[in-house]
Design an enzyme around this catalytic site. Structure first.
Site, PDB file in Angstrom:
ATOM      1  N   HIS A 128      24.494  32.857  -5.309  1.00 18.91           N
ATOM      2  CA  HIS A 128      24.768  34.159  -4.700  1.00 18.91           C
ATOM      3  C   HIS A 128      25.125  35.126  -5.811  1.00 18.91           C
ATOM      4  O   HIS A 128      26.100  34.918  -6.532  1.00 18.91           O
ATOM      5  CB  HIS A 128      25.909  34.079  -3.684  1.00 18.91           C
ATOM      6  CG  HIS A 128      26.142  35.375  -2.957  1.00 18.91           C
ATOM      7  ND1 HIS A 128      25.516  35.686  -1.775  1.00 18.91           N
ATOM      8  CD2 HIS A 128      26.913  36.452  -3.277  1.00 18.91           C
ATOM      9  CE1 HIS A 128      25.893  36.890  -1.387  1.00 18.91           C
ATOM     10  NE2 HIS A 128      26.740  37.379  -2.277  1.00 18.91           N
ATOM     11  N   CYS A 129      24.334  36.181  -5.962  1.00 19.40           N
ATOM     12  CA  CYS A 129      24.513  37.115  -7.070  1.00 19.40           C
ATOM     13  C   CYS A 129      25.263  38.358  -6.592  1.00 19.40           C
ATOM     14  O   CYS A 129      24.762  39.093  -5.729  1.00 19.40           O
ATOM     15  CB  CYS A 129      23.158  37.515  -7.646  1.00 19.40           C
ATOM     16  SG  CYS A 129      23.270  38.740  -8.974  1.00 19.40           S
TER      17      CYS A 129
END
Length: 387
Positions: A128-129
């Site tokens: 998850h960025c």
């Protein structure tokens, strides 16, 4: 690359809320500052547009900005692709190889993982960025990686413009003495004179933009090389971690087995084509994957189930001896704890004195694990440590 042929689709206007997050705000701010200052410096002070070189330079700057923003928004709004709610394999017996997600009310397809931030099971989840405020996975892995490539290249071009602008504008302003170096910022000395003088404010802004460009080049460039390393092996960041744990499990129990990663096609080029295609659409459907000889669809998920069982056996149980608010960077737990806070958006667990946790791994000042909510399990366990 074929990614440019894909079309950004907004499922609904709620997707626009992804922009209201510190990650996209900072990322877009850096892009805006570097791009705007590079164009202003080029037009006003460095390379006049009436020259051929100046025109080509300006067009390249615009091109970098457009391609960077396109891939950035593509990665953000197209998203990674989610496992359909209620999904289960076509063959009912295959469910024994899969984990069940209680949140999504579905089985986790091979290579998929549940993201607490997105609150969905993500197909071929890499991570998850926070910079795109979305997950990187099956559908947007190519766009995300292209953004990581184009951003440093654009910043290198912008940094060159900033350096040349300051050099050409300050060259005749510098005067060297025996013990001093003076800079005359009173008037521009260029023939012909620029319309807007290169004053102290312009110098400070250009220097600031240069710092942003160089920092972005280094930081994002490193991320690009990390992504390419795992793409050429047809892995994700999570799968690399699973492979390391598999080797650790085999070594810990001294088992006579060898873990073979099932999705490595045996060729870097074939692995590369699993992510980057001329059509812009990644291969497969995100639920089933080609595997190497000797493996099958559930080789990795079977290993995950083994590790899940092993984690329960090898986990360390602790009793909480001091309240913790769940703050990301707690100031009241010591300066070392504050500065060693994990660089992740994973939620911190709020704890109260007397509660129990099950730690699966840990750093010197931080532990990873879950709070134990089952009272019967607490009563029957033997204490092995304290927090």
């Amino acid at each position: 690359m074929g990614t440019f042929c894909s079309v950004i689709k907004f499922e609904n206007l709620q997707e626009l809320k992804r922009l209201c997050h510190w990650g996209p705000i900072i990322a877009l701010g850096v892009i805006a500052i570097c791009s705007t200052m590079a164009m202003i410096d080029s037009v006003l002070w460095y390379w006049p547009l009436h020259t051929t070189g100046g025109s080509v330079n300006f067009i390249m700057l615009i091109n970098w900005t457009v391609m960077i923003l396109y891939n950035y928004f593509n990665a953000m709004f197209v998203g990674p692709g989610f496992v359909p709610l209620g999904w289960k394999p076509e063959i009912s017996q295959d469910t024994m190889y899969l984990q069940y997600c209680k949140v999504c009310q579905a089985y986790k397809a091979p290579r998929s993982h549940h993201c607490r931030k997105c609150n969905r099971c993500v197909m071929k989840m890499d991570h998850h960025c926070p910079w795109i405020n979305n997950c990187c996975g099956y559908q947007n892995h190519a766009s995300f990686t292209l953004f990581l490539l184009l951003a440093p290249l654009g910043c290198i071009h912008a940094a060159f413009i900033f350096v040349m602008t300051m050099y050409t504008q300050l060259y005749h302003r510098l005067s060297f003495g025996w013990n001093t170096v003076k800079i005359d910022m009173s008037a521009a000395r260029r023939d012909p004179l620029p319309i807007v003088p290169f004053g102290l404010a312009a110098f400070a802004t250009t220097l600031f933009a240069l710092g942003l460009a160089l920092g972005t080049t280094i930081a994002v460039g490193m991320l690009f090389f990390i992504q390419m390393k795992i793409i050429l092996r047809n892995k994700t960041s999570i799968e690399s971690w699973i492979e390391e744990k598999a080797k650790d499990r085999i070594q810990y129990y001294q088992l006579d087995e060898v873990f073979v990663f099932p999705y490595d096609m045996g060729s870097r080029w074939r692995n590369f084509k699993q992510v980057f295609t001329w059509s812009g659409v990644p291969e497969g459907d995100g639920l089933e994957w080609p595997v190497r000889e000797g493996c099958h669809q559930y080789s990795l998920t079977i290993e995950q189930l083994k590790q899940k069982a092993d984690k329960r056996v090898r986990s360390v149980r602790y009793k909480v001896i001091e309240d913790y608010s769940g703050a990301c960077c707690p100031l009241n737990k010591g300066i070392k704890t504050f500065f060693t806070s994990p660089c992740t958006e994973e939620p911190r667990i709020q704890l109260q004195k007397g509660e129990f946790i099950l730690a699966t791994r840990g750093l010197r000042y931080w532990l990873y694990g879950d709070k134990i909510l089952d009272d019967s399990f607490i009563e029957g366990m033997e204490m092995e440590g304290h927090v």
